[in-house]
Design a protein around this motif. Sequence first.
Motif, PDB file in Angstrom:
ATOM      1  N   ALA A 153      21.085 -18.712 -55.067  1.00  0.00           N
ATOM      2  CA  ALA A 153      20.446 -18.295 -53.816  1.00  0.00           C
ATOM      3  C   ALA A 153      21.475 -17.942 -52.744  1.00  0.00           C
ATOM      4  CB  ALA A 153      19.529 -19.404 -53.309  1.00  0.00           C
ATOM      5  N   GLN A 154      22.732 -18.323 -52.967  1.00  0.00           N
ATOM      6  CA  GLN A 154      23.807 -17.984 -52.041  1.00  0.00           C
ATOM      7  C   GLN A 154      24.477 -16.665 -52.410  1.00  0.00           C
ATOM      8  OE1 GLN A 154      24.605 -19.905 -49.192  1.00  0.00           O
ATOM      9  NE2 GLN A 154      22.640 -20.766 -49.797  1.00  0.00           N
ATOM     10  N   TRP A 198      18.534 -11.627 -45.500  1.00  0.00           N
ATOM     11  CA  TRP A 198      17.448 -12.587 -45.712  1.00  0.00           C
ATOM     12  C   TRP A 198      16.183 -12.167 -44.988  1.00  0.00           C
ATOM     13  CZ3 TRP A 198      21.089 -17.363 -44.933  1.00  0.00           C
ATOM     14  CH2 TRP A 198      21.717 -17.649 -46.159  1.00  0.00           C
ATOM     15  N   LEU A 216      17.309 -16.336 -51.376  1.00  0.00           N
ATOM     16  CA  LEU A 216      16.931 -17.560 -50.675  1.00  0.00           C
ATOM     17  C   LEU A 216      15.442 -17.623 -50.342  1.00  0.00           C
ATOM     18  CD1 LEU A 216      18.073 -20.207 -49.520  1.00  0.00           C
ATOM     19  CD2 LEU A 216      18.335 -19.019 -47.326  1.00  0.00           C
ATOM     20  N   ALA A 220      13.406 -21.021 -51.402  1.00  0.00           N
ATOM     21  CA  ALA A 220      13.318 -21.937 -50.253  1.00  0.00           C
ATOM     22  C   ALA A 220      12.061 -21.614 -49.451  1.00  0.00           C
ATOM     23  CB  ALA A 220      14.557 -21.798 -49.370  1.00  0.00           C
ATOM     24  N   GLN A 224      12.886 -23.062 -44.011  1.00  0.00           N
ATOM     25  CA  GLN A 224      14.299 -23.239 -44.347  1.00  0.00           C
ATOM     26  C   GLN A 224      15.080 -21.936 -44.185  1.00  0.00           C
ATOM     27  OE1 GLN A 224      13.540 -24.790 -48.298  1.00  0.00           O
ATOM     28  NE2 GLN A 224      14.199 -26.853 -47.708  1.00  0.00           N
ATOM     29  N   VAL A 225      14.473 -20.831 -44.593  1.00  0.00           N
ATOM     30  CA  VAL A 225      15.136 -19.531 -44.474  1.00  0.00           C
ATOM     31  C   VAL A 225      15.348 -19.176 -43.008  1.00  0.00           C
ATOM     32  CG1 VAL A 225      14.993 -17.071 -44.989  1.00  0.00           C
ATOM     33  CG2 VAL A 225      14.161 -18.742 -46.654  1.00  0.00           C
ATOM     34  N   GLN A 228      18.175 -21.115 -41.519  1.00  0.00           N
ATOM     35  CA  GLN A 228      19.472 -20.593 -41.945  1.00  0.00           C
ATOM     36  C   GLN A 228      19.816 -19.302 -41.197  1.00  0.00           C
ATOM     37  OE1 GLN A 228      21.880 -21.814 -44.217  1.00  0.00           O
ATOM     38  NE2 GLN A 228      20.663 -23.671 -43.872  1.00  0.00           N
TER      39      GLN A 228
END
Length: 319
Positions: A153-154, A198, A216, A220, A224-225, A228
Amino acid sequence: MSSVIPVPVDAVPPSAPTRGEVFKAYVALTKPRIIELLLVTTVPAMLLAERGIPSPWLVLTTLFGGTMAAGSANALNCVVDADIDALMKRTKQRPLAQHVVPTRNALVFGVILGVLSFAWLWATTNLLAAAMAVGAILFYVLVYTMILKRRTAQNIVWGGAAGCMPVVIGWSAVTGDIGWPALVMFGVIFFWTPPHFWALAMKFRDDYAAAGVPMLPVVATPQQVAKQIVIYSWVMVAWTLLLVPATGWVYTAFALLAGLWFLIFAHRLNGAIRRGEPGNPMKLFHLSNSYLTLVFVALAVDSALSLPVTGWLFRLPGI
């Protein structure tokens, strides 16, 4: 009396694409809109390196070589991602997904562009700029596309480093080395990439999920997204201010104002999602393009004026 048996529509083979359609398909393989954004950051980097306006010939040759390098990386990305592009609504019209260009031809096209970009940049700028262009291609294709994209996801965080290279290439084309302002500009784009991408991935979450790509927003929660996105946005805006010692009041003012503008929209998206509302991630996505353009155009104007912040401060009345 003979009878005519109708041929089912599905049985009629599609007509061969025209030369114009094939040409457009090869251009599409290079993803011109992405290249445009990369070039927007290259020119300001060159102006800052020159502390003024560099040779127009050097700018044009660097942009041409950088365009070939980016086109090479994007075309090779299309080759590797042809299977998932065909599954996603956002990308199913790409040339390989539509079988307009044979995969082998696209591969050869991408490799030739990469080789030409290296040769061109070496001949017209210097070996360092040429080598970094090739390094960016290899990193984008081998590290991001083939390793990270489908596994973590990174992916866009680390894979986005390839998109940061144009500023370093532009700087080195002027100076022949890599100065600390080039690394700061690299960091601006590095921290800009996650909020930018994202936000897009939030809109097309179902596409990425269907293709099995763990962006992501797929793995997630929206909360959470959004969190971030806010964190990276703050780091990005703070990072732009690291260039203040090497720039002047024009860049400083626009970095602060544009940064505040971006942070307001990032927090609005986060707030809406925390309240259980869908928010508007595409608004932030489009804003991110305008933000990066604005910051780097301000950098270009500031560099052309060549007014260091220290000199500006000491010209203020009473100081």
